[in-house]
Enzyme design. Structure first.
Site, PDB file in Angstrom:
ATOM      1  N   ALA A  33       0.941  -0.618  -0.540  1.00  0.00           N
ATOM      2  CA  ALA A  33      -0.174   0.343  -0.168  1.00  0.00           C
ATOM      3  C   ALA A  33       0.842   1.696   0.368  1.00  0.00           C
ATOM      4  O   ALA A  33      -0.140   2.236  -0.487  1.00  0.00           O
ATOM      5  CB  ALA A  33      -1.092  -0.206   0.844  1.00  0.00           C
ATOM      6  N   ARG A  45     -22.467  -4.728  18.923  1.00  0.00           N
ATOM      7  CA  ARG A  45     -23.107  -4.011  18.995  1.00  0.00           C
ATOM      8  C   ARG A  45     -23.301  -4.339  21.165  1.00  0.00           C
ATOM      9  O   ARG A  45     -23.222  -3.816  21.797  1.00  0.00           O
ATOM     10  CB  ARG A  45     -24.764  -5.430  19.041  1.00  0.00           C
ATOM     11  N   LYS A 105     -23.758  -6.419  -0.003  1.00  0.00           N
ATOM     12  CA  LYS A 105     -24.153  -6.832  -0.739  1.00  0.00           C
ATOM     13  C   LYS A 105     -25.555  -5.950  -1.174  1.00  0.00           C
ATOM     14  O   LYS A 105     -25.972  -5.847  -1.892  1.00  0.00           O
ATOM     15  CB  LYS A 105     -24.752  -8.774  -1.715  1.00  0.00           C
ATOM     16  N   GLU A 129     -15.473  -5.260  -3.364  1.00  0.00           N
ATOM     17  CA  GLU A 129     -15.051  -6.794  -3.515  1.00  0.00           C
ATOM     18  C   GLU A 129     -15.502  -7.671  -3.155  1.00  0.00           C
ATOM     19  O   GLU A 129     -16.192  -8.666  -4.277  1.00  0.00           O
ATOM     20  CB  GLU A 129     -13.470  -5.880  -3.586  1.00  0.00           C
ATOM     21  N   VAL A 132     -19.448  -9.253  -4.068  1.00  0.00           N
ATOM     22  CA  VAL A 132     -19.485 -11.075  -4.379  1.00  0.00           C
ATOM     23  C   VAL A 132     -18.770 -11.946  -4.635  1.00  0.00           C
ATOM     24  O   VAL A 132     -17.452 -11.681  -4.599  1.00  0.00           O
ATOM     25  CB  VAL A 132     -19.968 -10.463  -6.016  1.00  0.00           C
ATOM     26  N   ILE A 136     -13.662 -13.780  -4.007  1.00  0.00           N
ATOM     27  CA  ILE A 136     -12.908 -14.278  -5.449  1.00  0.00           C
ATOM     28  C   ILE A 136     -12.824 -12.946  -6.363  1.00  0.00           C
ATOM     29  O   ILE A 136     -13.978 -12.124  -5.878  1.00  0.00           O
ATOM     30  CB  ILE A 136     -13.494 -14.616  -6.303  1.00  0.00           C
ATOM     31  N   GLY A 187     -20.383 -19.475  10.087  1.00  0.00           N
ATOM     32  CA  GLY A 187     -20.400 -17.645   9.340  1.00  0.00           C
ATOM     33  C   GLY A 187     -20.069 -17.960   8.497  1.00  0.00           C
ATOM     34  O   GLY A 187     -20.388 -16.758   7.652  1.00  0.00           O
ATOM     35  N   ASP A 201     -29.561 -13.734  -2.317  1.00  0.00           N
ATOM     36  CA  ASP A 201     -28.180 -13.655  -1.893  1.00  0.00           C
ATOM     37  C   ASP A 201     -27.630 -13.412  -3.585  1.00  0.00           C
ATOM     38  O   ASP A 201     -26.816 -12.373  -3.912  1.00  0.00           O
ATOM     39  CB  ASP A 201     -27.739 -14.093  -0.481  1.00  0.00           C
ATOM     40  N   LYS A 205     -26.181 -10.269  -5.282  1.00  0.00           N
ATOM     41  CA  LYS A 205     -24.769 -10.176  -6.128  1.00  0.00           C
ATOM     42  C   LYS A 205     -24.983 -10.511  -7.700  1.00  0.00           C
ATOM     43  O   LYS A 205     -24.266  -9.492  -8.211  1.00  0.00           O
ATOM     44  CB  LYS A 205     -24.034 -11.845  -5.527  1.00  0.00           C
TER      45      LYS A 205
HETATM   46  P1  NDP Z   1     -21.656 -10.806  11.376  1.00  0.00           P
HETATM   47  O1  NDP Z   1     -23.330 -10.854  12.199  1.00  0.00           O
HETATM   48  O2  NDP Z   1     -20.949 -11.684  12.067  1.00  0.00           O
HETATM   49  O3  NDP Z   1     -21.709  -9.569  12.006  1.00  0.00           O
HETATM   50  C1  NDP Z   1     -22.210  -8.609  11.707  1.00  0.00           C
HETATM   51  C2  NDP Z   1     -21.673  -7.425  13.226  1.00  0.00           C
HETATM   52  O4  NDP Z   1     -21.756  -6.146  13.389  1.00  0.00           O
HETATM   53  C3  NDP Z   1     -21.582  -8.072  14.409  1.00  0.00           C
HETATM   54  O5  NDP Z   1     -20.021  -7.503  15.021  1.00  0.00           O
HETATM   55  C4  NDP Z   1     -22.347  -7.465  15.228  1.00  0.00           C
HETATM   56  O6  NDP Z   1     -21.927  -7.331  16.710  1.00  0.00           O
HETATM   57  C5  NDP Z   1     -22.769  -5.981  14.434  1.00  0.00           C
HETATM   58  N1  NDP Z   1     -23.691  -5.478  14.432  1.00  0.00           N
HETATM   59  C6  NDP Z   1     -24.930  -6.156  13.709  1.00  0.00           C
HETATM   60  N2  NDP Z   1     -26.243  -4.737  13.935  1.00  0.00           N
HETATM   61  C7  NDP Z   1     -25.392  -3.828  14.732  1.00  0.00           C
HETATM   62  C8  NDP Z   1     -26.151  -2.701  14.926  1.00  0.00           C
HETATM   63  N3  NDP Z   1     -27.522  -2.573  14.790  1.00  0.00           N
HETATM   64  N4  NDP Z   1     -25.383  -1.986  16.038  1.00  0.00           N
HETATM   65  C9  NDP Z   1     -23.879  -2.213  15.945  1.00  0.00           C
HETATM   66  N5  NDP Z   1     -23.026  -3.072  15.488  1.00  0.00           N
HETATM   67  C10 NDP Z   1     -24.195  -4.235  14.921  1.00  0.00           C
HETATM   68  O7  NDP Z   1     -21.784 -10.647  10.109  1.00  0.00           O
HETATM   69  P2  NDP Z   1     -21.152 -10.891   9.310  1.00  0.00           P
HETATM   70  O8  NDP Z   1     -19.473 -10.644   9.144  1.00  0.00           O
HETATM   71  O9  NDP Z   1     -20.994 -12.807   8.708  1.00  0.00           O
HETATM   72  O10 NDP Z   1     -21.218 -10.380   7.412  1.00  0.00           O
HETATM   73  C11 NDP Z   1     -21.114  -8.115   7.419  1.00  0.00           C
HETATM   74  C12 NDP Z   1     -21.699  -8.850   6.289  1.00  0.00           C
HETATM   75  O11 NDP Z   1     -20.613  -9.182   5.396  1.00  0.00           O
HETATM   76  C13 NDP Z   1     -22.959  -8.932   5.694  1.00  0.00           C
HETATM   77  O12 NDP Z   1     -23.291  -7.532   4.872  1.00  0.00           O
HETATM   78  C14 NDP Z   1     -22.987 -10.067   5.205  1.00  0.00           C
HETATM   79  O13 NDP Z   1     -23.566 -10.305   4.184  1.00  0.00           O
HETATM   80  C15 NDP Z   1     -21.511 -10.040   4.491  1.00  0.00           C
HETATM   81  N6  NDP Z   1     -21.082 -10.813   3.910  1.00  0.00           N
HETATM   82  C16 NDP Z   1     -20.393 -11.851   4.545  1.00  0.00           C
HETATM   83  C17 NDP Z   1     -19.570 -12.844   4.244  1.00  0.00           C
HETATM   84  C18 NDP Z   1     -19.628 -14.085   5.232  1.00  0.00           C
HETATM   85  O14 NDP Z   1     -18.518 -14.717   4.613  1.00  0.00           O
HETATM   86  N7  NDP Z   1     -20.127 -14.098   6.792  1.00  0.00           N
HETATM   87  C19 NDP Z   1     -18.752 -13.086   3.095  1.00  0.00           C
HETATM   88  C20 NDP Z   1     -19.095 -12.165   2.383  1.00  0.00           C
HETATM   89  C21 NDP Z   1     -20.304 -11.041   2.543  1.00  0.00           C
HETATM   90  P3  NDP Z   1     -22.065  -7.850  17.603  1.00  0.00           P
HETATM   91  O15 NDP Z   1     -20.886  -8.967  17.670  1.00  0.00           O
HETATM   92  O16 NDP Z   1     -21.507  -7.411  19.306  1.00  0.00           O
HETATM   93  O17 NDP Z   1     -23.271  -8.841  17.406  1.00  0.00           O
HETATM   94  N1  HSE Z   2     -23.874 -16.199   2.367  1.00  0.00           N
HETATM   95  C1  HSE Z   2     -23.618 -16.018   1.414  1.00  0.00           C
HETATM   96  C2  HSE Z   2     -22.869 -17.030   1.087  1.00  0.00           C
HETATM   97  C3  HSE Z   2     -21.927 -14.991   2.432  1.00  0.00           C
HETATM   98  O1  HSE Z   2     -23.241 -17.903   1.762  1.00  0.00           O
HETATM   99  O2  HSE Z   2     -22.552 -16.909  -0.128  1.00  0.00           O
HETATM  100  C4  HSE Z   2     -20.707 -14.606   1.046  1.00  0.00           C
HETATM  101  O3  HSE Z   2     -21.122 -13.348   0.063  1.00  0.00           O
END
Ligand code: NDP
Ligand code: HSE
Length: 436
Positions: A33, A45, A105, A129, A132, A136, A187, A201, A205
């Protein structure tokens, strides 16, 4: 040079993965970077929850707006999910002149047009990135690597949870609910797993991919969507007997009449590489005029694969911090004033081949009648398979593969076939793509 300061929203699966990757690879990432990258504050939360990452050097808060408004923070990384609070936070960050990286997404598919317009007004970057196909780098490939091409069509397995469920059910005979529970524990699944199962979902995408591939605005509401619940166990077996695999695909295709945008279970010839993409892995096949077909493969969900894409976006933003906004890669690949309004086709006008499964009375003339009803709609039969009667019954399953036909005409044929006295129940229809 001073480090670039990041504010992180969310410390869940992807948030903690991002902290771990940034910390573990800090030296390599800084060499790439040109500056050190430091997460200075983060929100979650429930601050009493233990985290899958080391947060000792990060200031924590339960108020995400505090992170967005921190004057030291230059880049906001949104990993909360959803489209209400996340939208409010992202718009606030943009208003304050901060760059945004998101894996969300749903947010981009539903509100991307508004977000990008506001970001362009403010001269800030919004990178997505990770939104979707997990790890990848498909956005970068479409937006930059294939920028000299006209993209003709793309087809992808773009939901890791759905592909994981289908693979485990097919290979190990596991029950749907049991595999979904495991996907949630790992997860992979969305906060609301019906988004994975019902194809929403994948539709989010696909709307993003199509926009970047064809230079059209984001139009999630026009994506035709069917989930994995529509796939029956017997259809998986029959498809394999005919040399096909059933995969849940997102397909975007440019035709002379308009653009097809559809997400549904699809039969694919088993010899295609994409037919052999199993488990949580995703793959996107892109057909473009100059390069021909290219295939992108990798983990579609999970903490570190997704973090890999989030961190790549952070590094991209850091590298571009000092460039003029007009000279950056456009959010949707095409200049915002050059997006086209080419129509998205309704599913009735889509042309594809079909797998049909019917239950018919086992007597002479039945198949001839069905073939005639298909012919009446100009639909040719490619293959036909009649199975043994089920448990001594007088009805037999019949499987028909059709050649390519207009969906509206196929619907008419199915309507007429279902009215025959010799046909029992509904005709099961799965679309079929050769992906040549
Ligand atoms: P998680 O549910 O594991 O994490 C969400 C986080 O956001 C947690 O730390 C939670 O806090 C915090 N949070 C949720 N609601 C609030 C709120 N109202 N106020 C403050 N903080 C909040 O989700 P993911 O990490 O799985 O997903 C995150 C994003 O990434 C989503 O948009 C998802 O679609 C996207 N994504 C996920 C993938 C995956 O493999 N999981 C892959 C690609 C994209 P706390 O931990 O205290 O509950
Ligand atoms: N819930 C999504 C999936 C996470 O299973 O593909 C990645 O976007």
């Amino acid at each position: 040079m001073e480090s670039v300061k990041i504010g992180l929203l969310g410390l869940g699966t992807v948030g903690s993965g991002t902290v771990n990757v940034l910390q573990r690879n800090a030296e390599e990432i800084a060499r790439r970077a040109g500056r050190e990258i430091q997460i200075v504050c983060a929100s979650a939360r429930d601050l009493t929850r233990s985290r899958n990452c080391d947060v000792d050097t990060i200031r924590l808060t339960s108020d995400p707006m505090e992170v967005v408004c921190d004057p030291d923070v230059e880049i906001i990384v949104e990993l909360i999910g959803g489209t209400t609070l996340a939208l409010e936070l992202v718009l606030k960050a943009i208003e304050q002149g901060k760059h945004v990286v998101t894996a969300n997404k749903a947010l981009i598919a539903l509100h991307g047009n508004e977000i990008f317009a506001k970001a362009s007004d403010k001269g800030v970057m919004v990178a997505f990135e990770a939104a979707v196909a997990g790890g990848i780098p498909i956005i970068k490939a479409l937006r930059e690597g294939l920028t000299g091409n006209q993209i003709e069509w793309l087809a992808g397995i773009i939901n890791g949870t759905g592909n994981f469920i289908l693979t485990e059910m097919r290979d190990k005979g596991r029950a749907f609910e049991d595999v979904l529970k495991e996907a949630q524990e790992l997860g992979y699944a969305e906060a609301d797993p019906t988004f994975d199962v019902e194809g929403i979902d994948a539709a989010h995408k696909l709307a993003i991919l199509a926009s970047i591939a064809f230079g059209i605005p984001l139009q999630f509401e026009k994506v035709f969507t069917e989930g994995i619940g529509a796939i029956g166990k017997e259809d998986v077996v029959y498809a394999e007997e005919l040399g096909y695999r059933i995969k849940h695909l997102g397909i975007a295709r440019k035709t002379a009449e308009g653009i097809e945008l559809r997400v549904h279970p699809t039969l694919i010839p088993e010899k295609r590489l994409i037919a052999n993409v199993d488990g949580v892995m995703n793959a996107v096949l892109v057909n473009a005029d100059a390069v021909g077909p290219t295939l992108y493969y990798g983990a579609g969900a999970g903490a570190e694969p997704t973090a890999s894409a989030v961190v790549a976006d952070i590094v991209d933003v850091v590298r571009m911090l000092t460039s003029d906004p007009e000279n950056r890669v456009p959010h949707l690949a095409f200049q915002s004033n050059a997006l086209s309004d080419v129509a998205v086709l309704p599913i009735d006008e889509v042309v594809t081949a079909y797998y049909l499964r019917l239950c018919v009375e086992d007597k002479p003339g039945v198949l001839a009648e069905i073939a005639q009803l298909l012919a009446d709609q100009q639909i040719s039969i490619e293959a036909l398979l009649q199975k043994e009667p089920v448990d001594g019954q007088s009805v037999v399953p019949v499987i028909i593969l059709t050649q390519r036909a207009v969906e509206r005409e196929l619907n008419r044929a199915i309507y007429a076939i279902e009215k025959l006295d010799t046909v029992r129940g509904s005709v099961i229809r799965i679309r079929l793509e050769t992906l040549k």
